[in-house]
Design an enzyme around this catalytic site. Structure first.
Site, mmCIF file in Angstrom:
data_model
loop_
_atom_site.group_PDB
_atom_site.id
_atom_site.type_symbol
_atom_site.label_atom_id
_atom_site.label_comp_id
_atom_site.label_asym_id
_atom_site.label_seq_id
_atom_site.Cartn_x
_atom_site.Cartn_y
_atom_site.Cartn_z
ATOM 1 N N ASP A 184 -74.849 71.335 -47.354
ATOM 2 C CA ASP A 184 -74.893 72.473 -46.423
ATOM 3 C C ASP A 184 -74.826 72.033 -44.963
ATOM 4 O OD1 ASP A 184 -75.037 74.217 -48.540
ATOM 5 O OD2 ASP A 184 -77.204 74.470 -48.433
ATOM 6 N N GLN A 238 -77.584 75.020 -57.982
ATOM 7 C CA GLN A 238 -77.672 76.416 -58.427
ATOM 8 C C GLN A 238 -77.370 76.514 -59.915
ATOM 9 O OE1 GLN A 238 -75.132 78.644 -55.786
ATOM 10 N NE2 GLN A 238 -76.574 78.493 -54.087
HETATM 11 C C1 S3P Z 1 -78.664 75.704 -53.219
HETATM 12 C C2 S3P Z 1 -77.725 74.846 -53.750
HETATM 13 C C3 S3P Z 1 -76.458 74.516 -53.075
HETATM 14 C C4 S3P Z 1 -76.494 74.895 -51.604
HETATM 15 C C5 S3P Z 1 -77.046 76.284 -51.394
HETATM 16 C C6 S3P Z 1 -78.479 76.349 -51.908
HETATM 17 C C7 S3P Z 1 -79.907 75.967 -53.977
HETATM 18 O O1 S3P Z 1 -75.406 75.242 -53.697
HETATM 19 O O2 S3P Z 1 -75.198 74.815 -51.052
HETATM 20 O O3 S3P Z 1 -77.049 76.615 -50.024
HETATM 21 O O4 S3P Z 1 -80.864 76.506 -53.388
HETATM 22 O O5 S3P Z 1 -79.951 75.630 -55.172
HETATM 23 P P1 S3P Z 1 -74.587 74.651 -54.944
HETATM 24 O O6 S3P Z 1 -75.490 74.628 -56.118
HETATM 25 O O7 S3P Z 1 -73.431 75.595 -55.133
HETATM 26 O O8 S3P Z 1 -74.158 73.277 -54.538
#
Ligand code: S3P
Length: 433
Positions: free
Chosen positions: A314, A168
């Site tokens: 996840d 993210q």
């Molecule tokens: C996601 C990244 C992950 C994941 C989330 C979706 C994404 O989060 O846990 O469900 O779509 O980029 P983080 O970037 O906080 O690890």
């Protein structure tokens, strides 16, 4: 709403779980800022992705109502979004708020992003820091949403070394980079899901990935395209665990996205002894996809390799349910990120496992689980969809009924979970809380 689960059963049949959540969000965001029409199939009609869809509609983008996972987006180009007339409510969705903050930092208008009780507690400093370095002005409530993003800030490309392995954060910086002068680049402490990079490339936008440095130049053009979103491996994971722990199970999961930055759950379950067969491997729209056949196999506890943690981030709650039903001890470390998900997933899982009589010890960055036979009990989800679905699967091996309270959030990522799970053999009924 709650799940009432009778103990026992096995999972059989052939199913396709709903579309990938990460790709569904990105299809709307990139489709909206592309030139021309984007057609999407396999879109996840869950609350999180629908929150992203509504937010872009509120910024003047024409998006058709999804029908059986199909929709079209009439792209307005990089500079074509319009100021929304009100605060954008992104519900439970961390992906929406963090990616959109990057994209909106480069607009000419102000926006306010908010969400539900859980989202209002999630850390945003991790995106505010790099975006501020690029020239963005973002106010928050002590590092948490709501976020007030000031428009008309000139952004400059930066190099950012991600302090946490987070797709993210990486994506937020790269999306801001589309609006920045010069190049914006990132390095990651460990590889994380690369859907943003792959999808940008699919939209004809050049992304460089050399020696661990990912970069984009600002001011290019995205061209509308067709996107076929595979089934979400994160949703498939509950069924992979369920079929692995329930004697007599033989289940086929169709068209599952097997991006190598997402497939840690398969590696980890196989290391525990799971019988997972991959067939019909193919590439669909730049993403690897395959069918999975899972048959029951006795599992054993393992030390989960730390390098697999970001690749299964996840899926760890479901994997801990597999650990609860395995012979021996499973150790999870290097997973402090679980503490800042939709709930503190280390605490939520420890509490639920204890409820089911499964021995566990919590560490700041993980948990140790002593395999056994789950008893029955009442599970609190802490409003977390993945906690609800993980413990629903535990019923397949439980000695007594399990009640999972407060399951409404399952609809954020997996609409239709209860029906699909019951159709494959989980003894689940939905009742009012
Ligand atoms: C996601 C990244 C992950 C994941 C989330 C979706 C994404 O989060 O846990 O469900 O779509 O980029 P983080 O970037 O906080 O690890």
């Amino acid at each position: 709403m709650q799940f009432s689960l009778a103990p026992g059963g096995k999972l059989t049949g052939r199913i396709r779980v709903p579309g990938d959540k990460s790709m569904s969000h990105r299809s709307i965001m990139l489709g909206a800022i592309a030139e021309g029409r984007t057609s999407v199939s396999g879109f996840l009609e869950g609350e999180d992705a629908l929150a992203t869809l509504s937010a872009f509609r509120a910024m003047g983008v024409e998006i058709s109502d999804p029908q059986s996972g199909r929709l079209t987006i009439e792209g307005v180009g990089l500079r074509g979004l319009q100021a929304p007339s009100k605060t954008l409510d992104l519900g439970n969705s961390g992906t929406s708020i963090r990616l959109m903050a990057g994209l909106l930092a480069g607009q000419s208008f102000d926006t306010v992003l908010t969400g539900d009780e859980s989202l209002l507690r999630r850390p945003m400093g991790r995106i505010i820091n790099p975006l501020t370095q690029m020239g963005a002005t973002i106010d928050s409530r002590e590092g948490c949403p709501p976020l007030h993003i000031q428009g008309a800030s000139a952004l400059d490309g930066i190099h950012y070394d991600l302090p946490v392995a987070s797709a993210q954060v990486k994506s937020s910086v790269l999306l801001a980079g589309l609006y920045a002068s010069g190049r914006t680049s990132v390095t990651e402490p460990a590889p994380t899901r690369d859907h943003t990079e792959r999808m940008l490339t699919g939209f004809g936008y050049s992304v460089s990935r050399e020696k661990g440095v990912i970069s984009v130049a600002g001011g290019g053009v995205l061209r509308g395209t067709e996107i076929d979103i595979p089934a979400d491996i994160s949703s498939a994971a509950f069924f992979m665990v369920g079929a692995s722990i329930a004697p007599g199970s033989d289940l086929i999961l169709e068209h599952v996205g097997l991006n190598p930055t997402r497939d840690g759950v398969i590696t980890i379950l196989r290391a525990m002894g799971a019988n997972i067969e991959v067939s019909q491997a193919r590439t669909v729209g730049g993403e690897p996809v395959a069918d999975l056949r899972i048959r029951y196999a006795p599992l054993r506890g393992i030390d989960i390799p730390v390098e697999e943690v970001p690749l299964a981030i996840d899926e760890l709650p479901a994997i801990l349910v597999a650990a609860a039903c395995a012979e021996g001890v499973t150790v999870l470390r290097g997973a402090e990120e679980l503490r800042v998900k939709e709930s503190d997933r280390i605490a939520s899982m420890a509490e639920g496992l204890t409820q089911l009589g499964i021995g566990n010890t919590v560490a700041p960055d993980g948990i140790t689980v002593v395999g056994g036979t789950p008893s029955g009990g009442v599970i609190t989800t802490h409003h977390d969809h993945r906690i609800a679905m993980s413990f629903a699967m535990a019923a397949l091996r439980a000695s007594d009924p399990i009640i999972v309270t407060d399951c409404a959030h399952v609809a954020t990522s997996f609409p239709g979970f209860a029906e699909l799970a019951a159709n494959t053999g989980l003894r689940l009924t939905v009742t009012a809380s």
